[in-house]
Design a protein around this motif. Sequence first.
Motif, PDB file in Angstrom:
ATOM      1  N   GLN A   1     -25.506   5.147 -41.363  1.00 44.15           N
ATOM      2  CA  GLN A   1     -26.178   3.871 -41.653  1.00 44.15           C
ATOM      3  C   GLN A   1     -26.296   3.620 -43.158  1.00 44.15           C
ATOM      4  O   GLN A   1     -26.568   2.490 -43.575  1.00 44.15           O
ATOM      5  CB  GLN A   1     -27.563   3.830 -40.997  1.00 44.15           C
ATOM      6  CG  GLN A   1     -27.505   3.801 -39.474  1.00 44.15           C
ATOM      7  CD  GLN A   1     -28.892   3.758 -38.869  1.00 44.15           C
ATOM      8  OE1 GLN A   1     -29.507   4.792 -38.648  1.00 44.15           O
ATOM      9  NE2 GLN A   1     -29.403   2.569 -38.621  1.00 44.15           N
TER      10      GLN A   1
ATOM     11  N   CYS B   1     -33.274  -1.251 -34.488  1.00 48.53           N
ATOM     12  CA  CYS B   1     -32.388  -0.436 -35.319  1.00 48.53           C
ATOM     13  C   CYS B   1     -32.304  -1.067 -36.707  1.00 48.53           C
ATOM     14  O   CYS B   1     -32.151  -2.288 -36.816  1.00 48.53           O
ATOM     15  CB  CYS B   1     -31.003  -0.397 -34.680  1.00 48.53           C
ATOM     16  SG  CYS B   1     -29.804   0.575 -35.610  1.00 48.53           S
ATOM     17  N   LEU B   2     -32.375  -0.246 -37.749  1.00 46.14           N
ATOM     18  CA  LEU B   2     -32.293  -0.780 -39.114  1.00 46.14           C
ATOM     19  C   LEU B   2     -30.923  -1.421 -39.372  1.00 46.14           C
ATOM     20  O   LEU B   2     -30.800  -2.237 -40.276  1.00 46.14           O
ATOM     21  CB  LEU B   2     -32.563   0.328 -40.135  1.00 46.14           C
ATOM     22  CG  LEU B   2     -33.995   0.896 -40.089  1.00 46.14           C
ATOM     23  CD1 LEU B   2     -34.137   2.067 -41.054  1.00 46.14           C
ATOM     24  CD2 LEU B   2     -35.022  -0.182 -40.394  1.00 46.14           C
TER      25      LEU B   2
ATOM     26  N   HIS C   1     -30.742   7.755 -29.534  1.00 46.41           N
ATOM     27  CA  HIS C   1     -30.337   6.564 -30.293  1.00 46.41           C
ATOM     28  C   HIS C   1     -29.603   6.984 -31.584  1.00 46.41           C
ATOM     29  O   HIS C   1     -28.533   6.454 -31.898  1.00 46.41           O
ATOM     30  CB  HIS C   1     -31.593   5.738 -30.616  1.00 46.41           C
ATOM     31  CG  HIS C   1     -31.378   4.572 -31.535  1.00 46.41           C
ATOM     32  ND1 HIS C   1     -31.680   3.274 -31.171  1.00 46.41           N
ATOM     33  CD2 HIS C   1     -30.906   4.486 -32.813  1.00 46.41           C
ATOM     34  CE1 HIS C   1     -31.393   2.453 -32.171  1.00 46.41           C
ATOM     35  NE2 HIS C   1     -30.929   3.163 -33.184  1.00 46.41           N
ATOM     36  N   GLU C   2     -30.177   7.965 -32.297  1.00 46.24           N
ATOM     37  CA  GLU C   2     -29.581   8.376 -33.577  1.00 46.24           C
ATOM     38  C   GLU C   2     -28.271   9.132 -33.360  1.00 46.24           C
ATOM     39  O   GLU C   2     -27.318   8.957 -34.130  1.00 46.24           O
ATOM     40  CB  GLU C   2     -30.563   9.238 -34.375  1.00 46.24           C
ATOM     41  CG  GLU C   2     -31.879   8.554 -34.747  1.00 46.24           C
ATOM     42  CD  GLU C   2     -31.707   7.235 -35.482  1.00 46.24           C
ATOM     43  OE1 GLU C   2     -30.680   7.043 -36.160  1.00 46.24           O
ATOM     44  OE2 GLU C   2     -32.602   6.373 -35.366  1.00 46.24           O
TER      45      GLU C   2
ATOM     46  N   HIS D   1     -25.451   6.921 -33.008  1.00 41.16           N
ATOM     47  CA  HIS D   1     -24.901   6.471 -34.301  1.00 41.16           C
ATOM     48  C   HIS D   1     -23.804   7.422 -34.795  1.00 41.16           C
ATOM     49  O   HIS D   1     -22.791   6.992 -35.347  1.00 41.16           O
ATOM     50  CB  HIS D   1     -25.991   6.424 -35.377  1.00 41.16           C
ATOM     51  CG  HIS D   1     -26.805   5.167 -35.387  1.00 41.16           C
ATOM     52  ND1 HIS D   1     -26.257   3.922 -35.583  1.00 41.16           N
ATOM     53  CD2 HIS D   1     -28.142   4.954 -35.248  1.00 41.16           C
ATOM     54  CE1 HIS D   1     -27.225   3.009 -35.555  1.00 41.16           C
ATOM     55  NE2 HIS D   1     -28.371   3.604 -35.347  1.00 41.16           N
TER      56      HIS D   1
END
Length: 172
Positions: A51, A94-95, A136-137, A140
Motif C-alpha cells: 500500500q 481500506c486506506l 484483509h492485510e 493485500h
Amino acid sequence: MAILPIITAPDPRLKVVSDPVAGVDDDLRKLMDDMLETMYAAPGIGLAAIQVGVPKRVIVMDLARDEEPPEPRYFVNPVISDPSDDLATYEEGCLSVPEMYEEVERPARAHVTYLDYAGKERSEDIDGMLATCLQHEIDHLNGILFIDHLSKLKRDMIVRKLLKARRQHVPA
Ligand code: ZN
C-alpha cells in the motif's frame, strides 16, 4: 520516521503479489516504523507494505481502541492456516479504497505463523477483529482488495466513485 504516500485503487501496483523477505534487519524495521507512522497518520488500523508501493510480505497493525494505549503489531511473511468453516461478517474499509465501507464474510478463526519486529518466529490462533484484519492485510500481499470479495456490480460502482473522487482532487 516518515509518512509515506498511500496508493489507492485502481492502481495496478495493488494487484502485485508481494515477495517474502529473507529476514528482519534494520532496513526492514525502518520500513515497518515508517509504515506504522503512515498508518497512524491516515488514520487506519492495518497497512500492508504494497500500500506504500513496497512489494514485500510485511504488515503493521494496531487494533487498540482510541482510549487504550497503542498496541503496534508487526507481521513479516505471515501465513494463515486452518481457517474455520464458520464465517464472521465485518464492515471493512481500506486506506487504499478511501471512504468506502462494505460487509465482507471471512473465516471467523484461523492460525497464523509469522516473524515479529525482532525477527522471532511466532505462531498463534486468531479470531475476532484480529482474524478479519489479518486476512484483509494478507489479501493485500496476494494482490487482492476487500472489494474483490464483493459482486462485480458493487465493485465496479466503487471503482467508478474512486475515479470520480480522484478527478475532483486533481487541480485542472
Ligand atoms: Zn486494505
